[in-house]
Write an enzyme that holds these catalytic residues in place. Sequence first.
Site, short mmCIF file in Angstrom:
data_model
loop_
_atom_site.label_atom_id
_atom_site.label_comp_id
_atom_site.label_asym_id
_atom_site.label_seq_id
_atom_site.Cartn_x
_atom_site.Cartn_y
_atom_site.Cartn_z
N GLU A 13 -6.07 2.20 -0.58
CA GLU A 13 -4.78 2.30 -1.26
C GLU A 13 -3.97 1.02 -1.14
O GLU A 13 -2.76 1.00 -1.37
CB GLU A 13 -3.97 3.47 -0.68
CG GLU A 13 -3.43 3.27 0.73
CD GLU A 13 -4.45 3.57 1.82
OE1 GLU A 13 -4.04 3.69 2.99
OE2 GLU A 13 -5.66 3.68 1.52
N ASP A 48 0.83 -1.21 0.00
CA ASP A 48 0.00 0.00 0.00
C ASP A 48 0.86 1.25 0.00
O ASP A 48 2.09 1.20 0.14
CB ASP A 48 -1.02 -0.01 1.14
CG ASP A 48 -0.42 0.29 2.51
OD1 ASP A 48 0.80 0.50 2.61
OD2 ASP A 48 -1.18 0.32 3.49
N ILE A 49 0.22 2.38 -0.21
CA ILE A 49 0.91 3.66 -0.35
C ILE A 49 1.17 4.25 1.04
O ILE A 49 0.26 4.34 1.88
CB ILE A 49 0.06 4.63 -1.20
CG1 ILE A 49 -0.19 4.01 -2.58
CG2 ILE A 49 0.74 5.98 -1.33
CD1 ILE A 49 -1.25 4.72 -3.40
#
Length: 557
Positions: free
Chosen positions: A474, A431-432
């Site tokens: 995300e 994920d970001i």
Amino acid sequence: MSNHNVPEDLQTEIQAIRDQYKERLVSDKSKLTSLLDGLSLTNAQQRANEIHLILHSISGSAGTFGFEKISKEARRIDEKLKEAASHSEQDTVIKLISNDVTHFCQLLDGTGVDNASSSSQSPSTDKTPRKSNPSRSAHEGEVWLIEENEQLAAQFSKQLVNFNFKINTVTLKEALKLADKGGWPDATIIDMDGHPFNAKEDFKTLFTTTEEAPKGLIMLSENDTFAQRIKAAKIRATSFLKKPVDLSKLISHLEAVVNKEKSAQPRVMLIDDDKELCSLMKLKLESQGVQVSILHDVRNIVSELNEFRPELLLLDMEMPEYSGIDIALLVRQNVQFESLPIVYLSAERNLDKQTEALLFDADDFLVKPISNERLISSIRSRVQRARNLEQLISKDGLTGLLKHATIKEHAERELMRARREESPISIVMLDIDYFKRVNDTYGHSTGDTVIASLAALLRHRFRQTDIVGRYGGEEFLVILPNTQEHDAVKIVDAIRIAFSEMQFLADNQTFCCTLSAGCVCSNDLPAQIDASELVEAADKALYASKKNGRNQVSTRQ
């Protein structure tokens, strides 16, 4: 397909099938002659039904093999016979059989079908060339960027290279020269505001020097008006994007254009009792890049559908034991085939009967004989719409990746496959980093751009055999079949570096983002572990990356 455009090997195969068909017509003539013998009021109806099946089949197939006159006459007699039979006019039925069918048999004699090697008539032709060895552009795999603004061109090139696109920045003059020699690439991006274009009312004149028009056109302009868009449409541009260009949207449009050129062959299942017609259709469709499976025994239809997984079912309307409607309804009884496009292919020209047939779960009705060109066009358009629908159902709207439930199903399926094949499978969760900060600082629209950009990067950096999905927000899940942990880590770490180098623009500010990932391999976990536990292990490895400072790839602790 005129003979001078048809490869010799294909001509030979077509002629062989045609000779088989002519032998079939000889057999049909013998059957008709036998049915004429001993005709009486007591057997007229039964024999009329048998004659109908023969004439109906001939009317739908003879034209395809070049016997247009036979096809038309068979249809004419068949329609008269059905009309008389429907009104129980036995005397008329007997007269029709005695006179018209006798004359039809004489027509078959006069056409020379008894001579199986005769070439007095040619098979039905079309203009579609064979694609067994299609000519390819010398610039296949490239993306041309026609952009006068050097700074903007450099910015586009730098960003697009991260997505494994091979960018070639050229002027219009250079593009025309290259295209004239080696054809156009799969995709061409053109800034409509550049000098060669901004004063032009008709862009078509710019491309008259090349043998073919550019394909996969993506037009850019600050001027988002109807007039500007219609100019782009007139040269058959597939996309129009307003400047400044959203990178994720540009990537999405580029993918759509390039993937259309590289899309998988349509898979078609053909059900028709006419063996010679099936063979000829299969030959011609396969020469145009269509995978064809002929179903010979309808009783096996469910297992055959599950095995071949067709994207379209081409179905004859009238067969000796079953009607097309019978088969269509049987197919629809199975939930997994509810959305499978079904197209009837029949000699039936009565519009009322065609309309009635379409009420029973079919999508289209094509009348025999049909040109190969029309059939190919219909198949490709139907399959493409079905693929688009499937994508809408199974894929996330923002990223174009598989949705949460679908990617989990794939994880289960791939883990079972890996066990059968005794091969490793790696699972990656990523994920970001600090994504909430991106949304809070630059807004949710910019946050969506970051998510979509990472999704595009994942699609381009992983292999075609790898499966990528948006797990939520995300967070992304990636399945890498037949991949050891150290190989998966190497791939993901390269993606991590590429993503950290991408620049995003918001409120005249540029910023960068990073990602964290966790990776596990089935070989390193207990053999009885299920897919959900494998995903959970990858999630724990992702948490370790977050805990240890982010912007890194961790493995099972």
